[in-house]
Each structure stands twice: as structure tokens, then as C-alpha cells.
Scaffold this motif. Structure first.
Motif, PDB file in Angstrom:
ATOM      1  N   ASN A  21       0.812  -1.208   0.000  1.00  0.00           N
ATOM      2  CA  ASN A  21       0.000   0.000   0.000  1.00  0.00           C
ATOM      3  C   ASN A  21       0.844   1.255   0.000  1.00  0.00           C
ATOM      4  OD1 ASN A  21      -2.317  -1.532   0.101  1.00  0.00           O
ATOM      5  ND2 ASN A  21      -2.394  -1.546   2.326  1.00  0.00           N
ATOM      6  N   ARG A  22       0.456   2.214  -0.835  1.00  0.00           N
ATOM      7  CA  ARG A  22       1.054   3.546  -0.853  1.00  0.00           C
ATOM      8  C   ARG A  22      -0.092   4.533  -0.806  1.00  0.00           C
ATOM      9  NH1 ARG A  22       5.219   2.143  -5.825  1.00  0.00           N
ATOM     10  NH2 ARG A  22       6.567   0.765  -4.659  1.00  0.00           N
ATOM     11  N   HIS A  23      -0.835   4.507   0.287  1.00  0.00           N
ATOM     12  CA  HIS A  23      -2.063   5.282   0.367  1.00  0.00           C
ATOM     13  C   HIS A  23      -1.789   6.776   0.253  1.00  0.00           C
ATOM     14  CE1 HIS A  23      -3.894   1.736   2.792  1.00  0.00           C
ATOM     15  NE2 HIS A  23      -4.173   1.623   1.510  1.00  0.00           N
ATOM     16  N   ILE A  24      -2.579   7.444  -0.585  1.00  0.00           N
ATOM     17  CA  ILE A  24      -2.533   8.901  -0.674  1.00  0.00           C
ATOM     18  C   ILE A  24      -3.880   9.491  -0.269  1.00  0.00           C
ATOM     19  CG2 ILE A  24      -0.729   8.960  -2.421  1.00  0.00           C
ATOM     20  CD1 ILE A  24      -2.960   9.420  -4.496  1.00  0.00           C
ATOM     21  N   TYR A  25      -4.787   8.630   0.216  1.00  0.00           N
ATOM     22  CA  TYR A  25      -6.080   9.091   0.727  1.00  0.00           C
ATOM     23  C   TYR A  25      -6.625   8.078   1.718  1.00  0.00           C
ATOM     24  CZ  TYR A  25     -11.117   9.917   0.947  1.00  0.00           C
ATOM     25  OH  TYR A  25     -12.402  10.116   1.387  1.00  0.00           O
ATOM     26  N   ALA A  26      -6.963   8.550   2.918  1.00  0.00           N
ATOM     27  CA  ALA A  26      -7.633   7.733   3.929  1.00  0.00           C
ATOM     28  C   ALA A  26      -8.933   8.441   4.285  1.00  0.00           C
ATOM     29  CB  ALA A  26      -6.756   7.572   5.167  1.00  0.00           C
ATOM     30  N   PRO A  27     -10.087   7.828   4.095  1.00  0.00           N
ATOM     31  CA  PRO A  27     -11.359   8.510   4.344  1.00  0.00           C
ATOM     32  C   PRO A  27     -11.520   8.864   5.822  1.00  0.00           C
ATOM     33  CG  PRO A  27     -11.712   6.161   4.056  1.00  0.00           C
ATOM     34  CD  PRO A  27     -10.280   6.412   3.710  1.00  0.00           C
ATOM     35  N   ASN A  28     -12.027  10.057   6.081  1.00  0.00           N
ATOM     36  CA  ASN A  28     -12.341  10.411   7.461  1.00  0.00           C
ATOM     37  C   ASN A  28     -13.626   9.718   7.888  1.00  0.00           C
ATOM     38  OD1 ASN A  28     -13.743  12.091   5.593  1.00  0.00           O
ATOM     39  ND2 ASN A  28     -14.277  13.501   7.225  1.00  0.00           N
ATOM     40  N   ALA A  29     -13.783   9.528   9.185  1.00  0.00           N
ATOM     41  CA  ALA A  29     -14.998   8.907   9.699  1.00  0.00           C
ATOM     42  C   ALA A  29     -16.204   9.771   9.349  1.00  0.00           C
ATOM     43  CB  ALA A  29     -14.899   8.731  11.211  1.00  0.00           C
ATOM     44  N   ALA A  30     -17.341   9.144   9.122  1.00  0.00           N
ATOM     45  CA  ALA A  30     -18.566   9.869   8.795  1.00  0.00           C
ATOM     46  C   ALA A  30     -19.155  10.485  10.066  1.00  0.00           C
ATOM     47  CB  ALA A  30     -19.574   8.940   8.144  1.00  0.00           C
ATOM     48  N   ASN A  31     -19.521  11.744   9.988  1.00  0.00           N
ATOM     49  CA  ASN A  31     -20.212  12.417  11.084  1.00  0.00           C
ATOM     50  C   ASN A  31     -21.707  12.148  10.918  1.00  0.00           C
ATOM     51  OD1 ASN A  31     -21.188  14.063  13.082  1.00  0.00           O
ATOM     52  ND2 ASN A  31     -20.172  15.920  12.375  1.00  0.00           N
ATOM     53  N   VAL A  32     -22.277  11.354  11.834  1.00  0.00           N
ATOM     54  CA  VAL A  32     -23.681  10.939  11.750  1.00  0.00           C
ATOM     55  C   VAL A  32     -24.386  11.416  13.023  1.00  0.00           C
ATOM     56  CG1 VAL A  32     -25.250   9.013  11.303  1.00  0.00           C
ATOM     57  CG2 VAL A  32     -22.878   8.908  10.496  1.00  0.00           C
ATOM     58  N   PRO A  33     -24.829  12.674  13.087  1.00  0.00           N
ATOM     59  CA  PRO A  33     -25.337  13.214  14.350  1.00  0.00           C
ATOM     60  C   PRO A  33     -26.734  12.749  14.746  1.00  0.00           C
ATOM     61  CG  PRO A  33     -25.394  14.893  12.648  1.00  0.00           C
ATOM     62  CD  PRO A  33     -24.674  13.712  12.059  1.00  0.00           C
ATOM     63  N   LEU A  34     -27.610  12.500  13.771  1.00  0.00           N
ATOM     64  CA  LEU A  34     -28.987  12.075  14.068  1.00  0.00           C
ATOM     65  C   LEU A  34     -29.654  13.035  15.067  1.00  0.00           C
ATOM     66  CD1 LEU A  34     -28.483   8.203  14.409  1.00  0.00           C
ATOM     67  CD2 LEU A  34     -29.226   9.478  12.397  1.00  0.00           C
ATOM     68  N   LEU A  35     -29.609  14.313  14.776  1.00  0.00           N
ATOM     69  CA  LEU A  35     -30.222  15.315  15.647  1.00  0.00           C
ATOM     70  C   LEU A  35     -31.746  15.219  15.587  1.00  0.00           C
ATOM     71  CD1 LEU A  35     -27.915  18.317  14.694  1.00  0.00           C
ATOM     72  CD2 LEU A  35     -27.663  16.756  16.639  1.00  0.00           C
ATOM     73  N   LYS A  36     -32.407  15.695  16.661  1.00  0.00           N
ATOM     74  CA  LYS A  36     -33.867  15.587  16.737  1.00  0.00           C
ATOM     75  C   LYS A  36     -34.572  16.930  16.895  1.00  0.00           C
ATOM     76  CE  LYS A  36     -34.382  11.027  18.905  1.00  0.00           C
ATOM     77  NZ  LYS A  36     -35.137  10.321  19.963  1.00  0.00           N
ATOM     78  N   GLU A  37     -33.878  17.952  17.446  1.00  0.00           N
ATOM     79  CA  GLU A  37     -34.580  19.173  17.824  1.00  0.00           C
ATOM     80  C   GLU A  37     -33.671  20.386  17.706  1.00  0.00           C
ATOM     81  OE1 GLU A  37     -35.612  18.357  21.877  1.00  0.00           O
ATOM     82  OE2 GLU A  37     -33.604  18.841  22.624  1.00  0.00           O
ATOM     83  N   LYS A  38     -34.270  21.570  17.711  1.00  0.00           N
ATOM     84  CA  LYS A  38     -33.543  22.826  17.644  1.00  0.00           C
ATOM     85  C   LYS A  38     -32.618  22.970  18.854  1.00  0.00           C
ATOM     86  CE  LYS A  38     -34.279  27.831  17.378  1.00  0.00           C
ATOM     87  NZ  LYS A  38     -35.295  28.918  17.320  1.00  0.00           N
ATOM     88  N   ASN A  39     -31.432  23.519  18.624  1.00  0.00           N
ATOM     89  CA  ASN A  39     -30.402  23.775  19.634  1.00  0.00           C
ATOM     90  C   ASN A  39     -29.732  22.517  20.177  1.00  0.00           C
ATOM     91  OD1 ASN A  39     -30.798  26.584  19.491  1.00  0.00           O
ATOM     92  ND2 ASN A  39     -32.430  26.500  21.025  1.00  0.00           N
ATOM     93  N   GLU A  40     -30.001  21.377  19.596  1.00  0.00           N
ATOM     94  CA  GLU A  40     -29.293  20.163  20.015  1.00  0.00           C
ATOM     95  C   GLU A  40     -27.862  20.208  19.491  1.00  0.00           C
ATOM     96  OE1 GLU A  40     -29.658  15.253  19.847  1.00  0.00           O
ATOM     97  OE2 GLU A  40     -31.192  16.526  18.910  1.00  0.00           O
ATOM     98  N   PHE A  41     -26.927  19.820  20.337  1.00  0.00           N
ATOM     99  CA  PHE A  41     -25.509  19.816  19.974  1.00  0.00           C
ATOM    100  C   PHE A  41     -24.940  18.434  20.214  1.00  0.00           C
ATOM    101  CE2 PHE A  41     -21.061  20.028  21.355  1.00  0.00           C
ATOM    102  CZ  PHE A  41     -20.478  20.621  20.241  1.00  0.00           C
ATOM    103  N   LYS A  42     -24.233  17.914  19.210  1.00  0.00           N
ATOM    104  CA  LYS A  42     -23.612  16.596  19.347  1.00  0.00           C
ATOM    105  C   LYS A  42     -22.176  16.671  18.848  1.00  0.00           C
ATOM    106  CE  LYS A  42     -25.955  12.836  18.987  1.00  0.00           C
ATOM    107  NZ  LYS A  42     -26.785  11.702  18.502  1.00  0.00           N
ATOM    108  N   ALA A  43     -21.283  16.039  19.594  1.00  0.00           N
ATOM    109  CA  ALA A  43     -19.870  15.998  19.221  1.00  0.00           C
ATOM    110  C   ALA A  43     -19.330  14.601  19.486  1.00  0.00           C
ATOM    111  CB  ALA A  43     -19.071  17.027  20.006  1.00  0.00           C
TER     112      ALA A  43
END
Length: 270
Positions: A21-43
């Protein structure tokens, strides 16, 4: 006899993935927040990724993501340390942002659909070959590139105070540029050099499905994700397969934090 033949082919294919392998690209993890309501914060945070998402209305949200890939342990020059998940010489990452739409699908708001569209930029560098000469300069074998990306990511998942599970289908289009090759990276191998340079000829589209699972209680959960990255462009390299340039499997473990009011009302609505 046929069983031994197919077993041999399988073993050779695995060795091909893990040894050169001579990787020149490694995918970043997917951000899957699944928010439900206004002002919800997920990290969420893991050794290589940082994700944040915030709902600015009952259906619209924004996200920001960061990735940094690095080698935890020194590489042993006498042993090939590349594996299916990571080229141990790979360094770099990406920063990206996105805007999305989310909507609970049932009255109890346990099933959530969301879709995000955004873009970012990043760079990676690696070594074209493992070198055992103590006097060798690593920069002589350096492979480096920059890239820009755009993506769209629909997801659907189950959200509960204890357990969350989701499936995502991310489509990413990357445009590689500013490719750099060390003077000894493809020494006496012009075919391999031409293959590497062809990666930047045109944008490459990746299909990157991900399975995300969280378990904990209310605001803090353990998170794990398995992600695949499949280039959709039909490239016919002369000497190398695309999995030698693009990491095809990612596995992430970390922690997720969710600040939301719906946790307080969960038992009342039951």
C-alpha cells in the motif's frame, strides 16, 4: 484441487492489499449526528477524528469535521507494517463543513433521517517504499498530494437514550492536485510513476457507506464505526490497483457527547 486454487488466489489478494500500500487518501470517519430538535448539539472524538453538529432550527443543522492521521508507533524498517486499515507511513488529514436537513420519522422520534452536503480540503503524505538503509533520507521516497472534496451524506438511524444505530451512504468527490514525488520514490520504474500521477488527472468519486453504533446513557456514549471507501471511477492503472493508493476500510472507536432537551422529556412521553 479447485478449493486449494481459490484459497491461493484469496491469500494472494489479501497479501496484495496489505503488503504494497502507498495510500494517498484515507477517508475520514462519517459524522452521523442524528439530531432531533432545535439547539441540540452533538460531538464525537476518536484518535483520528473530531466531529461536531448543531441544530439551528427544528430541521436544519450545520456540522464541522476534522481528521488527522498519524503514526502512533515508530515504523520498524525490517518489517512491513502496512495493513488493511492503514498505511503506517501515512500522515495528513482533512477539514470540512456541511449544512444538512434532519427529520424524525415517527411520533416518538426514535427513527431519524438526515442528509448533509458540504466540502473541505486536505492533504496526505506517505513513503513510496520501505527503506532499510540507515543513511537513507525519507524525503527521497516521499509521495505527497493535496485535495479538495465535496460530499453528500444521507443517513437513517435509531436514536434512544441508551443505544443509537445508523447506516450512512456518503458520496465524496475528490480532486487531487499538487502531487509531489521524491527523487527515489519510483526509481527506475516510470510505469509506476505514471500511475501515481494519473490519480490527479480528473476528480475521483468514492462511495463510502458507514455503520455507526453508540451505547451509553443519555449525554455520553461509547461510539464505534465501520466505514468502507470504494472508488467508482473505472481506472485501469498499468501496474497497481486502486486499493494501493486509497485506503478502503476504516474502523473508529471513540466517545460521543449529546446535549439535548429531549432526554429530559423522554420518560414523560412514554
Amino acid at each position: 484441487m479447485k478449493r486449494h486454487y481459490y484459497a491461493g488466489l484469496f491469500l494472494l489478494s489479501v497479501l496484495g492489499i496489505t503488503s504494497c500500500n502507498r495510500h494517498i487518501y484515507a477517508p475520514n470517519a462519517a459524522n452521523v449526528p442524528l439530531l432531533k430538535e432545535k439547539n441540540e448539539f452533538k460531538a464525537s472524538i476518536s484518535p483520528n477524528n473530531l466531529h461536531t453538529a448543531f441544530a439551528i432550527t427544528d430541521n436544519i443543522a450545520i456540522m464541522a469535521n476534522g481528521q488527522y492521521v498519524y503514526r502512533l508507533l515508530p515504523r520498524d524498517n525490517d518489517q512491513n507494517t502496512n495493513d488493511l486499515f492503514l498505511d503506517q507511513d501515512l500522515r495528513g488529514g482533512v477539514v470540512e463543513g456541511a449544512v444538512g436537513f434532519f427529520k424524525p420519522l415517527d411520533k416518538k422520534k426514535r427513527m431519524v433521517f438526515d442528509v448533509y452536503a458540504g466540502g473541505g480540503a486536505g492533504s496526505f503524505k506517505t513513503l513510496a517504499a520501505h527503506n532499510t538503509e540507515a543513511s537513507a533520507n525519507p524525503s527521497d521516497y516521499l509521495l505527497k498530494n493535496r485535495f479538495s472534496k465535496v460530499f453528500i451524506q444521507p443517513s437513517i438511524g435509531f436514536v434512544h437514550p441508551v443505544i443509537e444505530a445508523a447506516f450512512s451512504s456518503r458520496f465524496s468527490m475528490l480532486n487531487f492536485y499538487n502531487s509531489q514525488i521524491g527523487p527515489r520514490a519510483f526509481e527506475n520504474n516510470t510505469t509506476a510513476k505514471d500511475d501515481f500521477l494519473r490519480v490527479a488527472d480528473k476528480p475521483i468519486v468514492f462511495y463510502e457507506p458507514a455503520f455507526t453504533f453508540r451505547v451509553g446513557y443519555k449525554y455520553v456514549k461509547f461510539q464505534t464505526q465501520l466505514l468502507f471507501s470504494v472508488p467508482l471511477n473505472d481506472e485501469n492503472f498499468s501496474q497497481y490497483q486502486t486499493n494501493q493508493y486509497f485506503q478502503q476500510v476504516g474502523f473508529m472507536m471513540g466517545a460521543s457527547v449529546d446535549i439535548a432537551h429531549w432526554y429530559d422529556n423522554f420518560r414523560k412521553k412514554r
